[in-house]
Design a protein around this motif. Structure first.
Motif, PDB file in Angstrom:
ATOM      1  N   GLY A 169       0.778  -1.229   0.000  1.00  0.00           N
ATOM      2  CA  GLY A 169       0.000   0.000   0.000  1.00  0.00           C
ATOM      3  C   GLY A 169       0.813   1.285   0.000  1.00  0.00           C
ATOM      4  O   GLY A 169       0.255   2.366   0.080  1.00  0.00           O
ATOM      5  N   LEU A 170       2.134   1.186  -0.070  1.00  0.00           N
ATOM      6  CA  LEU A 170       2.979   2.381  -0.071  1.00  0.00           C
ATOM      7  C   LEU A 170       3.314   2.811  -1.490  1.00  0.00           C
ATOM      8  O   LEU A 170       3.417   1.995  -2.393  1.00  0.00           O
ATOM      9  N   ASP A 171       3.486   4.104  -1.669  1.00  0.00           N
ATOM     10  CA  ASP A 171       4.018   4.638  -2.914  1.00  0.00           C
ATOM     11  C   ASP A 171       5.534   4.688  -2.791  1.00  0.00           C
ATOM     12  O   ASP A 171       6.098   4.486  -1.706  1.00  0.00           O
ATOM     13  N   VAL A 172       6.213   4.976  -3.878  1.00  0.00           N
ATOM     14  CA  VAL A 172       7.674   5.032  -3.879  1.00  0.00           C
ATOM     15  C   VAL A 172       8.172   6.136  -2.944  1.00  0.00           C
ATOM     16  O   VAL A 172       9.114   5.934  -2.173  1.00  0.00           O
ATOM     17  N   SER A 173       7.517   7.298  -2.982  1.00  0.00           N
ATOM     18  CA  SER A 173       7.945   8.404  -2.119  1.00  0.00           C
ATOM     19  C   SER A 173       7.746   8.057  -0.648  1.00  0.00           C
ATOM     20  O   SER A 173       8.579   8.409   0.202  1.00  0.00           O
ATOM     21  N   GLU A 174       6.673   7.365  -0.330  1.00  0.00           N
ATOM     22  CA  GLU A 174       6.430   6.948   1.047  1.00  0.00           C
ATOM     23  C   GLU A 174       7.462   5.922   1.496  1.00  0.00           C
ATOM     24  O   GLU A 174       7.883   5.918   2.654  1.00  0.00           O
ATOM     25  N   ALA A 175       7.883   5.044   0.606  1.00  0.00           N
ATOM     26  CA  ALA A 175       8.897   4.047   0.939  1.00  0.00           C
ATOM     27  C   ALA A 175      10.237   4.726   1.218  1.00  0.00           C
ATOM     28  O   ALA A 175      10.966   4.331   2.128  1.00  0.00           O
ATOM     29  N   ARG A 176      10.573   5.744   0.425  1.00  0.00           N
ATOM     30  CA  ARG A 176      11.814   6.492   0.675  1.00  0.00           C
ATOM     31  C   ARG A 176      11.747   7.182   2.026  1.00  0.00           C
ATOM     32  O   ARG A 176      12.731   7.206   2.776  1.00  0.00           O
ATOM     33  N   CYS A 177      10.600   7.756   2.350  1.00  0.00           N
ATOM     34  CA  CYS A 177      10.418   8.415   3.638  1.00  0.00           C
ATOM     35  C   CYS A 177      10.550   7.396   4.768  1.00  0.00           C
ATOM     36  O   CYS A 177      11.171   7.687   5.798  1.00  0.00           O
ATOM     37  N   LEU A 178       9.981   6.206   4.585  1.00  0.00           N
ATOM     38  CA  LEU A 178      10.083   5.140   5.587  1.00  0.00           C
ATOM     39  C   LEU A 178      11.532   4.756   5.816  1.00  0.00           C
ATOM     40  O   LEU A 178      11.970   4.597   6.962  1.00  0.00           O
ATOM     41  N   LYS A 179      12.304   4.620   4.746  1.00  0.00           N
ATOM     42  CA  LYS A 179      13.714   4.263   4.869  1.00  0.00           C
ATOM     43  C   LYS A 179      14.489   5.353   5.604  1.00  0.00           C
ATOM     44  O   LYS A 179      15.339   5.063   6.456  1.00  0.00           O
ATOM     45  N   ALA A 180      14.192   6.620   5.306  1.00  0.00           N
ATOM     46  CA  ALA A 180      14.858   7.727   5.988  1.00  0.00           C
ATOM     47  C   ALA A 180      14.512   7.744   7.468  1.00  0.00           C
ATOM     48  O   ALA A 180      15.385   7.970   8.321  1.00  0.00           O
ATOM     49  N   LEU A 181      13.257   7.477   7.790  1.00  0.00           N
ATOM     50  CA  LEU A 181      12.853   7.434   9.195  1.00  0.00           C
ATOM     51  C   LEU A 181      13.511   6.282   9.941  1.00  0.00           C
ATOM     52  O   LEU A 181      13.905   6.429  11.103  1.00  0.00           O
ATOM     53  N   GLU A 182      13.648   5.130   9.287  1.00  0.00           N
ATOM     54  CA  GLU A 182      14.315   3.999   9.917  1.00  0.00           C
ATOM     55  C   GLU A 182      15.783   4.308  10.185  1.00  0.00           C
ATOM     56  O   GLU A 182      16.324   3.945  11.233  1.00  0.00           O
ATOM     57  N   ALA A 183      16.431   4.987   9.251  1.00  0.00           N
ATOM     58  CA  ALA A 183      17.838   5.358   9.439  1.00  0.00           C
ATOM     59  C   ALA A 183      17.982   6.363  10.586  1.00  0.00           C
ATOM     60  O   ALA A 183      18.891   6.246  11.420  1.00  0.00           O
ATOM     61  N   GLU A 184      17.082   7.329  10.642  1.00  0.00           N
ATOM     62  CA  GLU A 184      17.128   8.313  11.725  1.00  0.00           C
ATOM     63  C   GLU A 184      16.863   7.645  13.067  1.00  0.00           C
ATOM     64  O   GLU A 184      17.511   7.954  14.070  1.00  0.00           O
ATOM     65  N   ASN A 185      15.929   6.704  13.097  1.00  0.00           N
ATOM     66  CA  ASN A 185      15.614   5.983  14.328  1.00  0.00           C
ATOM     67  C   ASN A 185      16.823   5.186  14.810  1.00  0.00           C
ATOM     68  O   ASN A 185      17.127   5.168  16.012  1.00  0.00           O
ATOM     69  N   ALA A 186      17.537   4.544  13.908  1.00  0.00           N
ATOM     70  CA  ALA A 186      18.728   3.782  14.280  1.00  0.00           C
ATOM     71  C   ALA A 186      19.804   4.704  14.843  1.00  0.00           C
ATOM     72  O   ALA A 186      20.464   4.379  15.841  1.00  0.00           O
ATOM     73  N   ARG A 187      19.963   5.879  14.219  1.00  0.00           N
ATOM     74  CA  ARG A 187      20.961   6.842  14.695  1.00  0.00           C
ATOM     75  C   ARG A 187      20.594   7.344  16.090  1.00  0.00           C
ATOM     76  O   ARG A 187      21.445   7.428  16.982  1.00  0.00           O
ATOM     77  N   LEU A 188      19.317   7.628  16.322  1.00  0.00           N
ATOM     78  CA  LEU A 188      18.882   8.111  17.628  1.00  0.00           C
ATOM     79  C   LEU A 188      19.014   7.033  18.698  1.00  0.00           C
ATOM     80  O   LEU A 188      19.379   7.334  19.839  1.00  0.00           O
ATOM     81  N   LYS A 189      18.742   5.790  18.347  1.00  0.00           N
ATOM     82  CA  LYS A 189      18.921   4.693  19.310  1.00  0.00           C
ATOM     83  C   LYS A 189      20.381   4.563  19.713  1.00  0.00           C
ATOM     84  O   LYS A 189      20.697   4.316  20.878  1.00  0.00           O
ATOM     85  N   LYS A 190      21.289   4.726  18.752  1.00  0.00           N
ATOM     86  CA  LYS A 190      22.718   4.648  19.045  1.00  0.00           C
ATOM     87  C   LYS A 190      23.128   5.788  19.977  1.00  0.00           C
ATOM     88  O   LYS A 190      23.874   5.575  20.935  1.00  0.00           O
ATOM     89  N   LEU A 191      22.644   6.997  19.704  1.00  0.00           N
ATOM     90  CA  LEU A 191      22.955   8.137  20.565  1.00  0.00           C
ATOM     91  C   LEU A 191      22.415   7.933  21.974  1.00  0.00           C
ATOM     92  O   LEU A 191      23.092   8.260  22.964  1.00  0.00           O
ATOM     93  N   LEU A 192      21.224   7.388  22.097  1.00  0.00           N
ATOM     94  CA  LEU A 192      20.634   7.125  23.404  1.00  0.00           C
ATOM     95  C   LEU A 192      21.451   6.089  24.171  1.00  0.00           C
ATOM     96  O   LEU A 192      21.708   6.259  25.368  1.00  0.00           O
ATOM     97  N   ALA A 193      21.874   5.046  23.501  1.00  0.00           N
ATOM     98  CA  ALA A 193      22.678   4.011  24.156  1.00  0.00           C
ATOM     99  C   ALA A 193      24.002   4.588  24.650  1.00  0.00           C
ATOM    100  O   ALA A 193      24.437   4.281  25.772  1.00  0.00           O
ATOM    101  N   GLU A 194      24.633   5.425  23.844  1.00  0.00           N
ATOM    102  CA  GLU A 194      25.886   6.045  24.264  1.00  0.00           C
ATOM    103  C   GLU A 194      25.671   6.973  25.452  1.00  0.00           C
ATOM    104  O   GLU A 194      26.469   6.987  26.391  1.00  0.00           O
ATOM    105  N   ALA A 195      24.589   7.740  25.446  1.00  0.00           N
ATOM    106  CA  ALA A 195      24.296   8.645  26.556  1.00  0.00           C
ATOM    107  C   ALA A 195      24.020   7.866  27.840  1.00  0.00           C
ATOM    108  O   ALA A 195      24.463   8.258  28.927  1.00  0.00           O
TER     109      ALA A 195
END
Length: 88
Positions: free
Chosen positions: A47-73
């Motif tokens: 049910g996703l469009d291509v633009s929505e899939a790109r947005c999903l991938k960007a959000l997943e990458a940002e979420n992974a980066r934030l989880k790493k920062l939280l673990a370090e903190a």
């Protein structure tokens, strides 16, 4: 983690091909994927469009980066707590 052979655009194209009326087994055989992979993609990208899939991938990458920062903190916080509670 291993990188996928297929981009988000290709995955969405494969899913649309099946939605257009082609049999799932036929689509899987044509593209060289297993039915389990197909249904996993359908659960994630259905049910996703291509633009929505790109947005999903960007959000997943940002979420992974934030989880790493939280673990370090949290690690820094625990280390500082240990240092302040020790008696010299």
């Amino acid at each position: 983690m291993r990188r996928s052979r297929f981009s988000e655009e290709q995955i969405i194209g494969i899913l649309r091909e099946q939605e257009a009326g082609a049999a799932t087994a036929e689509v899987c055989r044509k593209h060289g994927i297993s039915s389990a992979t197909f249904y996993k993609w359908k659960a994630k990208y259905g049910g996703l469009d291509v633009s929505e899939a790109r947005c999903l991938k960007a959000l997943e990458a940002e979420n992974a980066r934030l989880k790493k920062l939280l673990a370090e903190a949290m690690l820094d916080n625990a280390m500082l707590k240990d240092l302040t509670t020790k008696k010299w």
